[in-house]
Every structure is written in structure tokens, then in C-alpha cells.
Motif scaffolding. Structure first.
Motif, PDB file in Angstrom:
ATOM      1  N   VAL A 192       8.698  92.201  81.903  1.00 17.05           N
ATOM      2  CA  VAL A 192       8.610  92.880  80.614  1.00 17.05           C
ATOM      3  C   VAL A 192       7.491  93.919  80.612  1.00 17.05           C
ATOM      4  O   VAL A 192       6.325  93.575  80.501  1.00 17.05           O
ATOM      5  CB  VAL A 192       8.356  91.868  79.475  1.00 17.05           C
ATOM      6  N   GLN A 193       7.881  95.164  80.760  1.00 17.54           N
ATOM      7  CA  GLN A 193       6.870  96.215  80.697  1.00 17.54           C
ATOM      8  C   GLN A 193       6.690  96.745  79.288  1.00 17.54           C
ATOM      9  O   GLN A 193       5.631  97.178  78.901  1.00 17.54           O
ATOM     10  CB  GLN A 193       7.252  97.379  81.613  1.00 17.54           C
ATOM     11  N   ARG A 194       7.790  96.746  78.558  1.00 19.73           N
ATOM     12  CA  ARG A 194       7.773  97.342  77.229  1.00 19.73           C
ATOM     13  C   ARG A 194       8.958  96.786  76.450  1.00 19.73           C
ATOM     14  O   ARG A 194       9.804  96.098  77.023  1.00 19.73           O
ATOM     15  CB  ARG A 194       7.879  98.846  77.359  1.00 19.73           C
ATOM     16  N   PRO A 195       9.032  97.062  75.147  1.00 21.05           N
ATOM     17  CA  PRO A 195      10.135  96.514  74.360  1.00 21.05           C
ATOM     18  C   PRO A 195      11.506  96.769  74.991  1.00 21.05           C
ATOM     19  O   PRO A 195      12.372  95.887  74.978  1.00 21.05           O
ATOM     20  CB  PRO A 195       9.998  97.254  73.027  1.00 21.05           C
ATOM     21  N   ALA A 196      11.671  97.931  75.591  1.00 20.37           N
ATOM     22  CA  ALA A 196      12.978  98.244  76.182  1.00 20.37           C
ATOM     23  C   ALA A 196      13.378  97.243  77.265  1.00 20.37           C
ATOM     24  O   ALA A 196      14.561  96.959  77.452  1.00 20.37           O
ATOM     25  CB  ALA A 196      12.978  99.664  76.748  1.00 20.37           C
ATOM     26  N   SER A 197      12.394  96.676  77.973  1.00 18.78           N
ATOM     27  CA  SER A 197      12.750  95.699  79.012  1.00 18.78           C
ATOM     28  C   SER A 197      13.370  94.455  78.390  1.00 18.78           C
ATOM     29  O   SER A 197      14.288  93.851  78.949  1.00 18.78           O
ATOM     30  CB  SER A 197      11.532  95.269  79.838  1.00 18.78           C
ATOM     31  N   VAL A 198      12.831  94.062  77.225  1.00 23.32           N
ATOM     32  CA  VAL A 198      13.385  92.897  76.534  1.00 23.32           C
ATOM     33  C   VAL A 198      14.823  93.195  76.095  1.00 23.32           C
ATOM     34  O   VAL A 198      15.736  92.374  76.255  1.00 23.32           O
ATOM     35  CB  VAL A 198      12.512  92.532  75.307  1.00 23.32           C
ATOM     36  N   VAL A 199      15.007  94.397  75.567  1.00 21.96           N
ATOM     37  CA  VAL A 199      16.344  94.803  75.131  1.00 21.96           C
ATOM     38  C   VAL A 199      17.327  94.671  76.290  1.00 21.96           C
ATOM     39  O   VAL A 199      18.416  94.113  76.152  1.00 21.96           O
ATOM     40  CB  VAL A 199      16.315  96.261  74.609  1.00 21.96           C
ATOM     41  N   LYS A 200      16.925  95.174  77.430  1.00 18.87           N
ATOM     42  CA  LYS A 200      17.808  95.132  78.601  1.00 18.87           C
ATOM     43  C   LYS A 200      18.154  93.687  78.959  1.00 18.87           C
ATOM     44  O   LYS A 200      19.331  93.348  79.110  1.00 18.87           O
ATOM     45  CB  LYS A 200      17.115  95.821  79.768  1.00 18.87           C
ATOM     46  N   GLU A 201      17.160  92.837  79.080  1.00 18.81           N
ATOM     47  CA  GLU A 201      17.410  91.454  79.498  1.00 18.81           C
ATOM     48  C   GLU A 201      18.300  90.715  78.507  1.00 18.81           C
ATOM     49  O   GLU A 201      19.239  90.026  78.899  1.00 18.81           O
ATOM     50  CB  GLU A 201      16.085  90.698  79.680  1.00 18.81           C
ATOM     51  N   LEU A 202      17.995  90.882  77.217  1.00 21.52           N
ATOM     52  CA  LEU A 202      18.784  90.143  76.216  1.00 21.52           C
ATOM     53  C   LEU A 202      20.224  90.644  76.170  1.00 21.52           C
ATOM     54  O   LEU A 202      21.170  89.857  76.052  1.00 21.52           O
ATOM     55  CB  LEU A 202      18.138  90.256  74.829  1.00 21.52           C
ATOM     56  N   MET A 203      20.395  91.953  76.260  1.00 22.64           N
ATOM     57  CA  MET A 203      21.759  92.479  76.216  1.00 22.64           C
ATOM     58  C   MET A 203      22.538  92.060  77.458  1.00 22.64           C
ATOM     59  O   MET A 203      23.725  91.740  77.387  1.00 22.64           O
ATOM     60  CB  MET A 203      21.744  94.001  76.066  1.00 22.64           C
ATOM     61  N   GLU A 204      21.873  92.040  78.581  1.00 24.83           N
ATOM     62  CA  GLU A 204      22.567  91.619  79.807  1.00 24.83           C
ATOM     63  C   GLU A 204      22.958  90.148  79.740  1.00 24.83           C
ATOM     64  O   GLU A 204      24.041  89.770  80.191  1.00 24.83           O
ATOM     65  CB  GLU A 204      21.691  91.898  81.031  1.00 24.83           C
ATOM     66  N   ASN A 205      22.100  89.331  79.162  1.00 23.29           N
ATOM     67  CA  ASN A 205      22.465  87.924  78.993  1.00 23.29           C
ATOM     68  C   ASN A 205      23.698  87.792  78.113  1.00 23.29           C
ATOM     69  O   ASN A 205      24.574  86.974  78.376  1.00 23.29           O
ATOM     70  CB  ASN A 205      21.309  87.143  78.372  1.00 23.29           C
ATOM     71  N   ALA A 206      23.755  88.612  77.049  1.00 21.96           N
ATOM     72  CA  ALA A 206      24.903  88.548  76.147  1.00 21.96           C
ATOM     73  C   ALA A 206      26.182  88.942  76.889  1.00 21.96           C
ATOM     74  O   ALA A 206      27.238  88.335  76.687  1.00 21.96           O
ATOM     75  CB  ALA A 206      24.674  89.462  74.950  1.00 21.96           C
ATOM     76  N   ILE A 207      26.072  89.923  77.755  1.00 22.45           N
ATOM     77  CA  ILE A 207      27.255  90.336  78.527  1.00 22.45           C
ATOM     78  C   ILE A 207      27.677  89.241  79.492  1.00 22.45           C
ATOM     79  O   ILE A 207      28.853  88.901  79.593  1.00 22.45           O
ATOM     80  CB  ILE A 207      26.973  91.664  79.257  1.00 22.45           C
TER      81      ILE A 207
END
Ligand code: ADP
Ligand code: MG
Length: 618
Positions: free
Chosen positions: A22-37
Motif C-alpha cells: 500500500v503506497q497510497r489510497p489507489a493501491s487499496v482501490v486496486k487490491e479491493l477491486m481485484e479481490n471483487a473480480i
């Protein structure tokens, strides 16, 4: 002596791992969205507050988790996606490290709600800094919702390191675009501070691209389809005339995963060679499908690089299929007798080479060994020094559509004899009134009494334009030219707010807007000497400059606009200038308040004293 090595407690290990993931909020967005996929969701919602600094929430309708899995999901190396090391070489999921949730939970407050389809009730778990605070049974719809609040609450240094909301939001939107583009069959929505920023219904790939990048994208897409034994390519490239100043519309997906590959990017650029202007970047949205066994994505937890087994072949296939598509759709010249000439070079490429023809003439007057004044009829000509007006004259030479530079000079208005602050007249330290010489279509060389002056034409003109524009904006002295027909331009929903934010300043440069809505901009007037065809380039450049700007306390929208427009409109490196244009530019430059630096703080000229030169000959 006692032993000194200890195992780090889990929460500390997790925090360290979090630094990577997690470097920044966008990293969290990426991880959570990928988990949802990975959970086979068909609809994914992203909710953001304060650019993710306060809240990042992802809600999916995927398969959900059992109570035990929900609890386990926050453990490090807890994953349902691989079981053995061999699985790493045949990945069909986004995640596999089992690190993301553990890392996120270590540095934020997390609230998870999840329910599987067949379960009556779901599970809710809250955590703060890796510690489970509550676990309850709740009523919740099928799927998973993960809310991440107060990111980096326990690492103030990281929190302070975050950029402005604009910048962080930009990164979030980039991640959102990447995930949404890789999965057109999934519906996505994004909300920021309560308002909807994107609503993307499930669709086909073309519609997805258009939904994200705005209606005007549709006409510029050229399909690319290719299937070989080792590689399948599908997607689009943008027509060359729509190439952008920025690389914001360049997307490679490999097996539905966004990747960056300078090497494959090069393959595309080489397919476009000769079709786009230097400094412009073709758009592309390309999906590559390869055997998962032939790639290695296990390089870094967040990095978007992957290793291919056979890069050279991929390069060749990619390049030739893009070339083929451009040819097939009549974009690039092909052997076709019905060939439409208008499609041949739909950009100013031809004009560019014409413009550089008269170089020889320039050489003739330059003689560094004579003191004699050149008398080619220019000696009585002087120019207005006022930058705001003089740049209009200078700009004439930039008119592209087939008009030759020299002819346009009839339009230049000269003021007779009386003039001030010219470097070339009445100025005792000037030896030769009109000795300028253009070097490499890039520098203007001139002699001054103390030695030699070398001016960077592009930067110098930027300075001249910049001061003129700033003056117009501050004095609100607007000169604009009416367009015969209103010009309609389309922008995407994240570009539009940037323009509306700068509307007033733009009006002071001479733009007249008659319509402003979600995606379309209607323009009825443009600044004097801005061509209608250049308007979209100027605005695009402006948007990208604003997006790349890291606003700080000194941030001034007016200044940024003046800089950006000066950059777009300034004479480019590589453009040949007539003698008159050269002198006019030099005079205008030295009439500026700060002639020695460009608006971006680069030197506009250098001087070489006779002493310096003499020394070189010692
Ligand atoms: P990874 O994705 O690498 O497996 P994560 O830490 O991202 O690791 O997630 C851990 C596990 O939690 C996943 O393997 C998955 O089983 C489960 N999980 C995470 N997010 C979701 C979700 N949105 N829906 C269902 N299961 C999820
Ligand atoms: Mg994951």
C-alpha cells in the motif's frame, strides 16, 4: 552473552509488508477491486471520500465468504487462490499472495461485511491496525463490502507523505480505469464525496472505452484483431491524428491484467512511425491473451511489469498487427488504387517538411568576419516591442495548412523608425544590426558587442507569449475572434471539471464559451491568432498540465494556464524561421520583464563572451 535475534510480532510484520503493498489510497482501490473480480462479481461499486484519505469502500456481489474465511482473510499469506508453488505458473486470478487484506488491515480501520449466496446471515468484522475489534453476525446482501477508513492512521509519516486530494484522486481514477477496462463484462460505478463520477454498465470493449473516455473516442478507434498460436490480440488503437501529448490513453492488458511494458509500447510506436508527430503518443487499448504458463507476474506485489517467455515474437506480432489494422482502415498509406488522399497524412506532417526548406537563404547574410551592416532592405524596418501584440505577428509563421511561412509576412505590421529597447537598433553594444542566424532550426545566434548570443527559439517564444497572456488575464484585456460556427468539443467526465475550473481565466485569454455540460464544450470565440484546429490541442495540453501539477501553496491557476498555453502556442524546435521572424522574436524577448528564463525556469539564451571564445583558441 544472550541471543539477540527475535521474531517480529505479526502486526509489525504486517505493517512492514503494508509498505510494499500500500503506497497510497489507489493501491487499496486496486487490491479491493481485484479481490471483487476474483470473487466473480458482476457489479462492483467504489466509494471514495476525500480522495481515499477518509474512506475507500468496495462493494461487490461476488461469492462472499464464510465466517471462518472472513476472519482468515486478514491473516498474512492467507489465500484461497493458490495451494502450491506450481499454481504460480498457471494463474487465473488477480491475487495469489494473500497479503493485501492483512497489509491494509495493519495500517487502517477496516470494516468487512460478507455473505455467501446460500447463507441466511452474513459476517461483519471490524479491525484497527491488525487487531480484530468486533465480529458479529449481520443481515447483509450476497457479496462483500470492505470499507477502509483512516488510511495510515498509525503511520503519520506515510499519511503526511500523501499528495493533494487532486493527485491522489487522479491515481485512484487511473486504477479504476485500468480495472474497468480489463473487465467490460462487469458493471462498475464510482462515487467520490457523494457524487457519481463513473457509471459503467456491463458492455462490450468498445463501449467500455467510450464510456470511460467520452463520446468522441468512438470515431477514433481502429480495431486490432489477431490470433496466432502463442498470442491473441484484440482491442483498438487510436487513429494517428488523435494522438495525444500525454500517454494517458495507452493500455496493455495481458490476460485481463493491466501491465506496463516499455518494450511492447515500442512495438506500437514503431507501427505508428511516420504517422504521428514527434512528441505525440498514439492511444491504444489492447488486450493480449497468452498462455499463463508463458508469463511470470510474480516480480513485485504491486508492480505492473511481467516477464514474457518470448518477448521478441510478441513484439513482432504486435507491431505487424497494428500496422495491418492501420493499413486496412486506410489510415496508413497502402497499395490501394482507390486510395483516399485525404486519409494519407491527416496531420501536419507534410507541412512540417515544407516549412524547413528555406534554410539556405538564411545562411547567406551571416558573416561573422565582417563589421559591415547587411543591407538586404531590412535596415529601416523595426518592430513593435509590445509583447502582447508582437506575438501575434510571430504566430503567423505557425499557420500550418499549406501556407508558406514567407508569404504570411505581408500580414506583419511594422512600426516605422521609432522604437525602444531593441537589441538591434540604437543600441550601442550591437555591432551588426541584422545579424541573426538560425542554427539547427532550434537556436537563433546573434552577435553582441561583448560576444555571441545563442537563443533557444522555443523557450524564448514561450517567455514572450507567457508574459503577453498573463497581462491579458490580469488586465482582463480580452481580444477574441468570433468563430463562424460554434466549435463543439467533447471531453471525458474527469476532464470537464478541469476546464470549468479554469473557465474564467480562459475567457480572459479570448475564449468565448457558449455551452458547458457534462461532456461537451461549445466554443464561439477563440483568442486572436489561435487557429480553430489548435483549440483542442491547447485544451488537451492544459488538462494534462493541470493533472500533472502537484498543487502547493504557490499554485496559481492563472499562471498555469498562461504557461500551458505558451507551451502549446510557442514556435517549436525544428521550425525554420525567416530572418524577420528571428529578429522579431529576439526583440520581443528582450522587451520582456524576465527575458533570461522561460516560464518553466529554463535559460532562454546563453552568451559567450569574446574572452570565452578566445580562450577556446588558446
Ligand atoms: P489474495 O487476493 O492474494 O488471495 P487477499 O489478502 O487480497 O489475498 O485476500 C485474501 C483472501 O480473502 C482471498 O484469497 C479471498 O479468498 C478472500 N477475499 C478477499 N476479498 C474478497 C471478496 N471481495 N470476496 C470474496 N472473497 C474475498
Ligand atoms: Mg487480493
Amino acid at each position: 552473552m544472550t541471543d539477540i535475534i527475535q521474531l517480529l510480532p505479526d502486526h509489525v510484520a504486517n505493517q512492514i509488508a503494508a509498505g510494499e503493498v500500500v503506497q497510497r489510497p489507489a493501491s487499496v482501490v486496486k487490491e479491493l477491486m481485484e479481490n471483487a473480480i476474483d470473487a466473480n462479481a458482476t457489479s462492483i461499486k467504489l466509494i471514495i471520500k476525500d480522495a481515499g484519505k477518509t474512506l475507500i469502500q468496495v462493494i461487490d456481489d461476488g461469492k462472499g465468504m464464510s465466517a471462518t474465511d472472513a476472519r482468515l482473510s486478514f491473516e498474512r499469506h492467507a489465500t484461497s487462490k493458490i495451494r502450491s508453488a506450481e499454481d504460480l505458473f498457471d494463474l487465473h486470478t488477480k491475487g495469489f499472495r494473500g497479503e493485501a487484506l492483512a497489509s491494509i488491515a495493519a495500517i487502517a480501520h477496516v470494516e468487512l461485511k460478507t455473505k455467501r449466496d446460500n447463507d441466511e446471515l452474513g459476517t461483519q468484522i471490524t479491525l484497527e491496525g491488525s487487531e480484530v475489534i468486533t465480529q458479529d453476525i449481520v443481515v447483509t446482501p450476497k457479496g462483500t463490502s470492505i470499507a477502509v477508513k483512516h488510511l495510515f492512521f498509525n503511520i503519520p509519516a506515510r499519511r503526511n507523505f500523501l499528495k493533494s486530494n487532486n493527485v491522489e484522486l487522479r491515481h485512484i481514477i487511473d486504477e479504476f480505469h485500468r480495472v474497468a477496462l480489463a473487465h467490460p463484462d462487469i458493471a462498475f460505478a464510482m462515487y467520490h464525496n457523494g457524487s457519481e463520477t463513473f457509471n459503467l454498465p456491463n458492455s462490450n470493449y468498445r463501449q467500455r472505452v467510450v464510456n470511460i473516455f467520452g463520446g468522441k473516442t468512438n470515431e477514433k478507434l481502429v480495431p486490432v484483431e489477431e490470433e496466432t498460436e502463442i498470442l491473441k490480440i484484440s482491442g483498438f488503437v487510436g487513429k494517428p491524428e488523435f494522438a495525444k501529448r500525454t500517454k494517458t490513453e495507452q493500455f496493455f492488458f495481458v490476460n485481463n491484467r493491466f501491465i506496463k511494458s516499455p518494450y511492447l509500447n515500442h512495438a506500437i510506436n514503431s507501427a505508428f512511425e511516420g504517422l504521428v508527430k514527434e512528441g505525440s503518443h498514439p492511444s491504444y487499448f489492447l488486450n493480449l491473451t497468452v498462455d499463463p504458463k508463458s508469463i511470470d507476474i510474480n516480480i513485485h506485489p504491486t508492480k505492473t511489469e511481467i516477464k514474457f517467455d518470448d518477448e521478441h515474437t510478441l513484439y513482432a506480432i504486435l507491431r505487424s498487427s497494428v500496422k495491418h489494422s492501420l493499413g486496412q482502415f486506410n489510415i496508413a498509406p497502402v497499395l490501394d488504387f482507390e486510395h483516399d488522399k485525404n486519409l494519407d497524412t491527416p496531420y501536419n506532417y507534410k507541412d512540417k517538411s515544407q516549412a524547413s526548406a528555406p534554410i539556405v537563404e538564411v545562411d547567406r547574410l551571416f558573416n561573422p568576419f565582417t563589421e559591415e551592416k547587411s543591407s538586404k532592405g531590412f535596415s529601416s524596418v523595426s518592430y513593435k516591442k509590445e509583447p502582447a501584440q508582437s506575438w501575434e505577428g510571430l504566430y503567423v509563421g505557425l499557420e500550418s495548412k499549406g501556407t508558406k511561412t514567407e508569404h504570411d509576412f505581408s500580414a506583419l505590421e511594422f512600426e516605422s523608425e521609432e522604437q525602444t529597447a531593441s537589441l538591434f537598433k540604437d543600441d550601442k553594444h550591437v555591432e551588426d544590426t541584422h545579424s541573426t542566424y538560425q542554427f539547427q532550426n532550434k537556436y537563433i545566434v546573434s552577435t553582441i558587442k561583448s560576444g555571441m548570443l545563442m537563443i533557444d527559439q522555443h523557450r524564448a517564444h514561450q517567455r514572450v507569449l507567457y508574459e503577453g497572456l498573463l497581462k491579458n488575464m490580469t488586465l482582463k484585456e480580452t481580444i477574441s475572434q468570433q468563430l463562424l460556427f460554434p466549435l463543439k468539443l467533447q471531453f471525458s467526465s474527469n476532464e470537464m471539471p478541469i476546464i470549468s475550473q479554469l473557465k474564467e481565466d480562459l475567457e480572459h485569454t479570448g475564449f468565448v464559451f457558449s455551452g458547458f455540460n457534462d461532456e461537451t464544450l461549445e466554443i464561439t470565440g477563440v483568442p486572436v491568432n489561435v487557429q480553430e484546429s489548435e483549440v483542442s490541442i491547447i485544451l488537451e495540453q492544459l488538462i494534462s498540465d493541470v493533472q500533472q501539477e502537484v498543487p502547493d501553496s504557490n499554485f496559481s491557476a492563472t499562471d498555469l494556464l498562461a504557461k500551458s498555453m505558451a507551451k502549446s502556442l510557442a514556435i517549436k524546435t525544428g521550425q525554420s524561421l525567416t530572418r524577420l521572424e528571428q529578429e522579431h522574436l529576439v526583440n520581443s524577448l528582450f522587451a520582456c520583464k524576465e527575458p533570461s528564463i522561460s516560464p518553466t525556469n529554463r535559460a532562454t539564451f546563453i552568451t559567450m563572451s569574446v574572452d570565452d571564445i578566445d580562450k577556446q583558441f588558446m
